[in-house]
Design an enzyme around this catalytic site. Sequence first.
Site, mmCIF file in Angstrom:
data_model
loop_
_atom_site.group_PDB
_atom_site.id
_atom_site.type_symbol
_atom_site.label_atom_id
_atom_site.label_comp_id
_atom_site.label_asym_id
_atom_site.label_seq_id
_atom_site.Cartn_x
_atom_site.Cartn_y
_atom_site.Cartn_z
ATOM 1 N N LYS A 92 0.838 -1.266 0.141
ATOM 2 C CA LYS A 92 -0.128 0.009 -0.017
ATOM 3 C C LYS A 92 0.895 1.107 0.004
ATOM 4 O O LYS A 92 0.506 2.111 -0.685
ATOM 5 C CB LYS A 92 -1.101 0.074 1.122
ATOM 6 C CG LYS A 92 -1.939 -1.130 1.182
ATOM 7 C CD LYS A 92 -3.144 -0.792 2.377
ATOM 8 C CE LYS A 92 -2.449 -0.726 3.909
ATOM 9 N NZ LYS A 92 -2.104 -2.222 4.133
ATOM 10 N N ARG A 147 -10.073 0.651 8.531
ATOM 11 C CA ARG A 147 -9.684 -0.669 8.924
ATOM 12 C C ARG A 147 -10.820 -1.543 9.761
ATOM 13 O O ARG A 147 -10.424 -2.615 10.096
ATOM 14 C CB ARG A 147 -8.254 -0.493 9.649
ATOM 15 C CG ARG A 147 -7.080 -0.855 9.058
ATOM 16 C CD ARG A 147 -6.186 -0.643 10.211
ATOM 17 N NE ARG A 147 -4.745 -1.282 9.727
ATOM 18 C CZ ARG A 147 -3.621 -0.776 9.066
ATOM 19 N NH1 ARG A 147 -3.742 0.554 8.891
ATOM 20 N NH2 ARG A 147 -2.486 -1.515 9.222
ATOM 21 N N ARG A 183 11.102 -5.861 5.301
ATOM 22 C CA ARG A 183 11.355 -4.674 5.683
ATOM 23 C C ARG A 183 11.729 -4.265 7.048
ATOM 24 O O ARG A 183 12.454 -3.541 7.473
ATOM 25 C CB ARG A 183 9.945 -4.348 5.398
ATOM 26 C CG ARG A 183 9.499 -2.531 5.577
ATOM 27 C CD ARG A 183 8.172 -2.448 5.524
ATOM 28 N NE ARG A 183 7.310 -2.946 6.236
ATOM 29 C CZ ARG A 183 5.741 -2.939 6.110
ATOM 30 N NH1 ARG A 183 5.473 -2.123 5.012
ATOM 31 N NH2 ARG A 183 5.008 -3.446 6.867
ATOM 32 N N ARG A 210 11.093 -0.217 11.828
ATOM 33 C CA ARG A 210 9.711 -0.527 12.206
ATOM 34 C C ARG A 210 9.615 -1.628 13.438
ATOM 35 O O ARG A 210 10.037 -2.589 13.262
ATOM 36 C CB ARG A 210 8.696 -0.984 10.952
ATOM 37 C CG ARG A 210 8.192 0.034 10.271
ATOM 38 C CD ARG A 210 7.249 -0.300 9.375
ATOM 39 N NE ARG A 210 6.036 -0.835 9.851
ATOM 40 C CZ ARG A 210 5.042 -0.856 9.312
ATOM 41 N NH1 ARG A 210 4.885 -0.093 8.083
ATOM 42 N NH2 ARG A 210 3.673 -1.141 9.631
ATOM 43 N N ARG A 254 -0.643 -8.991 13.476
ATOM 44 C CA ARG A 254 -1.289 -8.077 12.496
ATOM 45 C C ARG A 254 -2.312 -8.710 11.466
ATOM 46 O O ARG A 254 -3.285 -8.322 11.076
ATOM 47 C CB ARG A 254 -0.254 -7.303 11.776
ATOM 48 C CG ARG A 254 0.318 -6.162 12.812
ATOM 49 C CD ARG A 254 1.414 -5.755 12.487
ATOM 50 N NE ARG A 254 1.706 -4.938 11.205
ATOM 51 C CZ ARG A 254 2.804 -4.930 10.370
ATOM 52 N NH1 ARG A 254 3.859 -5.482 10.777
ATOM 53 N NH2 ARG A 254 2.706 -4.256 9.543
HETATM 54 P P1 AMP Z 1 0.220 0.415 8.933
HETATM 55 O O1 AMP Z 1 1.517 1.350 8.659
HETATM 56 O O2 AMP Z 1 -0.816 0.901 8.047
HETATM 57 O O3 AMP Z 1 0.354 -1.133 8.724
HETATM 58 O O4 AMP Z 1 -0.109 0.689 10.544
HETATM 59 C C1 AMP Z 1 0.742 0.411 11.494
HETATM 60 C C2 AMP Z 1 -0.059 0.226 12.828
HETATM 61 O O5 AMP Z 1 -0.636 1.504 13.216
HETATM 62 C C3 AMP Z 1 -1.343 -0.818 12.867
HETATM 63 O O6 AMP Z 1 -0.837 -2.240 13.170
HETATM 64 C C4 AMP Z 1 -2.330 0.013 14.094
HETATM 65 O O7 AMP Z 1 -1.589 -0.598 15.263
HETATM 66 C C5 AMP Z 1 -2.138 1.225 13.757
HETATM 67 N N1 AMP Z 1 -3.273 1.894 12.876
HETATM 68 C C6 AMP Z 1 -2.944 2.344 11.477
HETATM 69 N N2 AMP Z 1 -3.905 2.540 10.963
HETATM 70 C C7 AMP Z 1 -5.032 2.449 11.729
HETATM 71 C C8 AMP Z 1 -6.440 2.449 11.820
HETATM 72 N N3 AMP Z 1 -6.841 2.987 10.571
HETATM 73 N N4 AMP Z 1 -6.852 1.910 12.687
HETATM 74 C C9 AMP Z 1 -6.422 1.628 13.796
HETATM 75 N N5 AMP Z 1 -5.124 1.397 13.806
HETATM 76 C C10 AMP Z 1 -4.482 1.744 12.972
#
Ligand code: AMP
Length: 190
Positions: free
Chosen positions: A13, A89, A128, A134, A145
């Site tokens: 993404k 999400r 990654r 990260r 996740r």
């Molecule tokens: P990402 O980089 O999009 O994979 O997001 C990393 C982490 O941020 C996720 O595993 C969640 O803990 C938190 N997070 C990101 N976007 C959301 C969302 N829309 N709702 C809830 N938690 C989020």
Amino acid sequence: MTIILFGPPGCGKGTQSELIAEKYKLKHISTGDILRTEMEMGTDLGLSAKKYVTEGKLMPDDVIIGMLMKFIQSNDASMKGVLLDGFPRTTAQAEALEEKLTLSNKQTNVLIDLRVNEEELISRMILRGKATERIDDNPETIKKRLQVYAEQTYQVKSFYQKLNKYVAVNGLGKIEDIFGNICIEIEKAI
Ligand code: AMP
């Protein structure tokens, strides 16, 4: 214009969002990136996010929805719309987003689901994790996740299917080929 790039963690993404945002002059809003910046800055939001992100859990809907609305509202006249990456999400997040857009007589143009099999997702995230800092790209958190995605996020697909706004794109292959297929879907939807 509102485009949602959807899919499990590790599906690409972030990479595709940057290309899309540049080509279509969209403001790229990544909730994950926003939270990582808040964590680096040590803000109150960042401190509360750290626990969820480290454990691979979702932040509470009210917090994330409030945060997202602020970013959507801050208008940038040079942009033609927004590209959402990592939001919505949950179904509650999707409902809040569409309610908000309806208030300005708008609706999401399309949700694009980047499809990648689980084996490939895991190997991409492990790679990654080695290359970046990260905190959530480690085997234990990756597993969590993916579980959270299946249990809480996947259902967003049927929400947009009912609105006739859902399309799937193969997320395997060369970055430029995947991007080309995404562009075809965006052109159909705008
Ligand atoms: P990402 O980089 O999009 O994979 O997001 C990393 C982490 O941020 C996720 O595993 C969640 O803990 C938190 N997070 C990101 N976007 C959301 C969302 N829309 N709702 C809830 N938690 C989020």
